[in-house]
Design a protein around this motif. Structure first.
Motif, PDB file in Angstrom:
ATOM      1  N   ALA A   1       0.835  -1.204   0.000  1.00  0.00           N
ATOM      2  CA  ALA A   1       0.000   0.000   0.000  1.00  0.00           C
ATOM      3  C   ALA A   1       0.866   1.249   0.000  1.00  0.00           C
ATOM      4  CB  ALA A   1      -0.919   0.001   1.217  1.00  0.00           C
ATOM      5  N   HIS A   2       0.636   2.106  -0.963  1.00  0.00           N
ATOM      6  CA  HIS A   2       1.270   3.427  -1.006  1.00  0.00           C
ATOM      7  C   HIS A   2       0.209   4.412  -0.534  1.00  0.00           C
ATOM      8  CE1 HIS A   2       4.852   2.044  -3.139  1.00  0.00           C
ATOM      9  NE2 HIS A   2       4.014   1.205  -3.721  1.00  0.00           N
ATOM     10  N   VAL A   3       0.500   5.118   0.546  1.00  0.00           N
ATOM     11  CA  VAL A   3      -0.500   5.929   1.235  1.00  0.00           C
ATOM     12  C   VAL A   3      -0.164   7.408   1.118  1.00  0.00           C
ATOM     13  CG1 VAL A   3      -1.645   6.330   3.445  1.00  0.00           C
ATOM     14  CG2 VAL A   3      -0.831   4.026   2.878  1.00  0.00           C
ATOM     15  N   ARG A   4      -1.207   8.207   0.922  1.00  0.00           N
ATOM     16  CA  ARG A   4      -1.090   9.667   0.924  1.00  0.00           C
ATOM     17  C   ARG A   4      -2.072  10.185   1.959  1.00  0.00           C
ATOM     18  NH1 ARG A   4      -0.142  13.193  -4.203  1.00  0.00           N
ATOM     19  NH2 ARG A   4       1.292  11.467  -4.293  1.00  0.00           N
ATOM     20  N   VAL A   5      -1.572  10.939   2.934  1.00  0.00           N
ATOM     21  CA  VAL A   5      -2.391  11.449   4.031  1.00  0.00           C
ATOM     22  C   VAL A   5      -2.419  12.968   3.964  1.00  0.00           C
ATOM     23  CG1 VAL A   5      -2.631  11.551   6.535  1.00  0.00           C
ATOM     24  CG2 VAL A   5      -1.759   9.480   5.482  1.00  0.00           C
ATOM     25  N   HIS A   6      -3.612  13.534   4.166  1.00  0.00           N
ATOM     26  CA  HIS A   6      -3.793  14.988   4.193  1.00  0.00           C
ATOM     27  C   HIS A   6      -4.198  15.383   5.600  1.00  0.00           C
ATOM     28  CE1 HIS A   6      -3.673  15.177  -0.207  1.00  0.00           C
ATOM     29  NE2 HIS A   6      -4.267  14.004  -0.138  1.00  0.00           N
ATOM     30  N   ILE A   7      -3.432  16.309   6.189  1.00  0.00           N
ATOM     31  CA  ILE A   7      -3.692  16.711   7.569  1.00  0.00           C
ATOM     32  C   ILE A   7      -3.689  18.228   7.701  1.00  0.00           C
ATOM     33  CG2 ILE A   7      -2.729  14.594   8.570  1.00  0.00           C
ATOM     34  CD1 ILE A   7      -0.186  16.156   9.238  1.00  0.00           C
ATOM     35  N   GLU A   8      -4.296  18.678   8.781  1.00  0.00           N
ATOM     36  CA  GLU A   8      -4.236  20.081   9.190  1.00  0.00           C
ATOM     37  C   GLU A   8      -3.653  20.099  10.592  1.00  0.00           C
ATOM     38  OE1 GLU A   8      -7.997  22.071   8.742  1.00  0.00           O
ATOM     39  OE2 GLU A   8      -8.218  21.378   6.672  1.00  0.00           O
ATOM     40  N   LEU A   9      -2.798  21.075  10.872  1.00  0.00           N
ATOM     41  CA  LEU A   9      -2.118  21.145  12.160  1.00  0.00           C
ATOM     42  C   LEU A   9      -2.327  22.493  12.823  1.00  0.00           C
ATOM     43  CD1 LEU A   9       1.324  19.587  11.126  1.00  0.00           C
ATOM     44  CD2 LEU A   9      -0.564  18.446  12.319  1.00  0.00           C
ATOM     45  N   ASP A  10      -2.187  22.493  14.154  1.00  0.00           N
ATOM     46  CA  ASP A  10      -2.185  23.763  14.863  1.00  0.00           C
ATOM     47  C   ASP A  10      -0.795  24.386  14.686  1.00  0.00           C
ATOM     48  OD1 ASP A  10      -1.047  21.703  16.308  1.00  0.00           O
ATOM     49  OD2 ASP A  10      -1.677  22.465  18.252  1.00  0.00           O
ATOM     50  N   TYR A  11      -0.736  25.702  14.854  1.00  0.00           N
ATOM     51  CA  TYR A  11       0.531  26.411  14.672  1.00  0.00           C
ATOM     52  C   TYR A  11       0.691  27.396  15.817  1.00  0.00           C
ATOM     53  CZ  TYR A  11       4.272  29.096  12.594  1.00  0.00           C
ATOM     54  OH  TYR A  11       5.463  29.705  12.366  1.00  0.00           O
ATOM     55  N   PRO A  12       1.819  27.492  16.421  1.00  0.00           N
ATOM     56  CA  PRO A  12       3.093  26.858  16.080  1.00  0.00           C
ATOM     57  C   PRO A  12       3.188  25.431  16.626  1.00  0.00           C
ATOM     58  CG  PRO A  12       3.398  28.341  17.924  1.00  0.00           C
ATOM     59  CD  PRO A  12       1.955  28.457  17.517  1.00  0.00           C
ATOM     60  N   CYS A  13       3.908  24.600  15.903  1.00  0.00           N
ATOM     61  CA  CYS A  13       4.203  23.234  16.331  1.00  0.00           C
ATOM     62  C   CYS A  13       5.428  22.767  15.549  1.00  0.00           C
ATOM     63  CB  CYS A  13       3.024  22.298  16.099  1.00  0.00           C
ATOM     64  SG  CYS A  13       2.716  21.882  14.378  1.00  0.00           S
ATOM     65  N   ASP A  14       5.978  21.662  15.953  1.00  0.00           N
ATOM     66  CA  ASP A  14       7.091  21.061  15.225  1.00  0.00           C
ATOM     67  C   ASP A  14       6.496  20.235  14.089  1.00  0.00           C
ATOM     68  OD1 ASP A  14       9.253  19.637  14.262  1.00  0.00           O
ATOM     69  OD2 ASP A  14      10.049  19.140  16.242  1.00  0.00           O
ATOM     70  N   ILE A  15       6.376  20.851  12.922  1.00  0.00           N
ATOM     71  CA  ILE A  15       5.698  20.227  11.782  1.00  0.00           C
ATOM     72  C   ILE A  15       6.405  18.942  11.363  1.00  0.00           C
ATOM     73  CG2 ILE A  15       5.018  20.542   9.370  1.00  0.00           C
ATOM     74  CD1 ILE A  15       4.762  23.568  10.054  1.00  0.00           C
ATOM     75  N   GLY A  16       7.703  18.957  11.316  1.00  0.00           N
ATOM     76  CA  GLY A  16       8.463  17.761  10.921  1.00  0.00           C
ATOM     77  C   GLY A  16       8.225  16.593  11.852  1.00  0.00           C
ATOM     78  N   ASP A  17       8.229  16.861  13.149  1.00  0.00           N
ATOM     79  CA  ASP A  17       7.999  15.797  14.121  1.00  0.00           C
ATOM     80  C   ASP A  17       6.585  15.245  14.007  1.00  0.00           C
ATOM     81  OD1 ASP A  17       8.708  14.199  16.518  1.00  0.00           O
ATOM     82  OD2 ASP A  17       7.123  15.422  17.442  1.00  0.00           O
ATOM     83  N   ARG A  18       5.611  16.107  13.840  1.00  0.00           N
ATOM     84  CA  ARG A  18       4.219  15.642  13.712  1.00  0.00           C
ATOM     85  C   ARG A  18       4.058  14.791  12.457  1.00  0.00           C
ATOM     86  NH1 ARG A  18       0.613  19.544  16.411  1.00  0.00           N
ATOM     87  NH2 ARG A  18      -1.100  18.094  16.074  1.00  0.00           N
ATOM     88  N   CYS A  19       4.688  15.181  11.368  1.00  0.00           N
ATOM     89  CA  CYS A  19       4.602  14.393  10.127  1.00  0.00           C
ATOM     90  C   CYS A  19       5.285  13.040  10.294  1.00  0.00           C
ATOM     91  CB  CYS A  19       5.206  15.165   8.958  1.00  0.00           C
ATOM     92  SG  CYS A  19       4.223  16.603   8.460  1.00  0.00           S
ATOM     93  N   ARG A  20       6.430  13.010  10.981  1.00  0.00           N
ATOM     94  CA  ARG A  20       7.109  11.727  11.241  1.00  0.00           C
ATOM     95  C   ARG A  20       6.217  10.804  12.055  1.00  0.00           C
ATOM     96  NH1 ARG A  20      11.469  14.927  11.235  1.00  0.00           N
ATOM     97  NH2 ARG A  20      11.363  15.538  13.418  1.00  0.00           N
ATOM     98  N   ARG A  21       5.549  11.342  13.066  1.00  0.00           N
ATOM     99  CA  ARG A  21       4.642  10.524  13.892  1.00  0.00           C
ATOM    100  C   ARG A  21       3.483   9.982  13.059  1.00  0.00           C
ATOM    101  NH1 ARG A  21       2.752  13.549  18.980  1.00  0.00           N
ATOM    102  NH2 ARG A  21       3.231  15.416  17.816  1.00  0.00           N
TER     103      ARG A  21
END
Length: 124
Positions: free
Chosen positions: A63-83
């Motif tokens: 399975a090749h997966v593509r996820v679309h998310i919205e985040l609060d700001y400010p946050c560590d965007i890279g860390d949230r994407c890794r999780r």
């Protein structure tokens, strides 16, 4: 004597597991599992944020997966994407039994924290 009586006395043929049939899991089911996993990884979001969504392409139990998310700001965007990537790959692999070599995370929108926006004179 009944002709079928002889059939009952014959031993049943054992069919190897690989030849018994197949289970196919629809792409939309895999996408729902991936969406839920992304929700778990993202955590609490502002009320105006849309829930994470996912699309998948499945080919031979991969399975090749593509996820679309919205985040609060400010946050560590890279860390949230890794999780999100880690959680989606783990949950799809565990629950659906598919290999997930790729999880592309698209951050669609950042939601400014209300206190931060007001401090900067922003209303939305």
């Amino acid at each position: 004597m009944d002709a079928r009586a002889g059939e009952l006395e014959r031993p049943l043929a054992v069919v190897p597991p690989g030849e018994r049939g197949a289970t196919r899991i629809a792409d939309r089911v895999v996408a729902k599992v991936a969406s839920q996993a992304a929700r778990e990884a993202v955590g609490t979001l502002p009320p105006s944020a849309d829930a994470p969504s996912a699309s998948v392409v499945v080919h031979h139990d991969v399975a090749h997966v593509r996820v679309h998310i919205e985040l609060d700001y400010p946050c560590d965007i890279g860390d949230r994407c890794r999780r999100v990537r880690r959680q989606v790959a783990e949950r799809v692999g565990t629950l659906v039994g598919m290999e997930v070599p790729e999880v592309a995370v698209h951050v669609e929108r950042l939601h400014l924290a209300p206190a931060l926006g007001a401090a900067q004179g922003r209303t939305r």
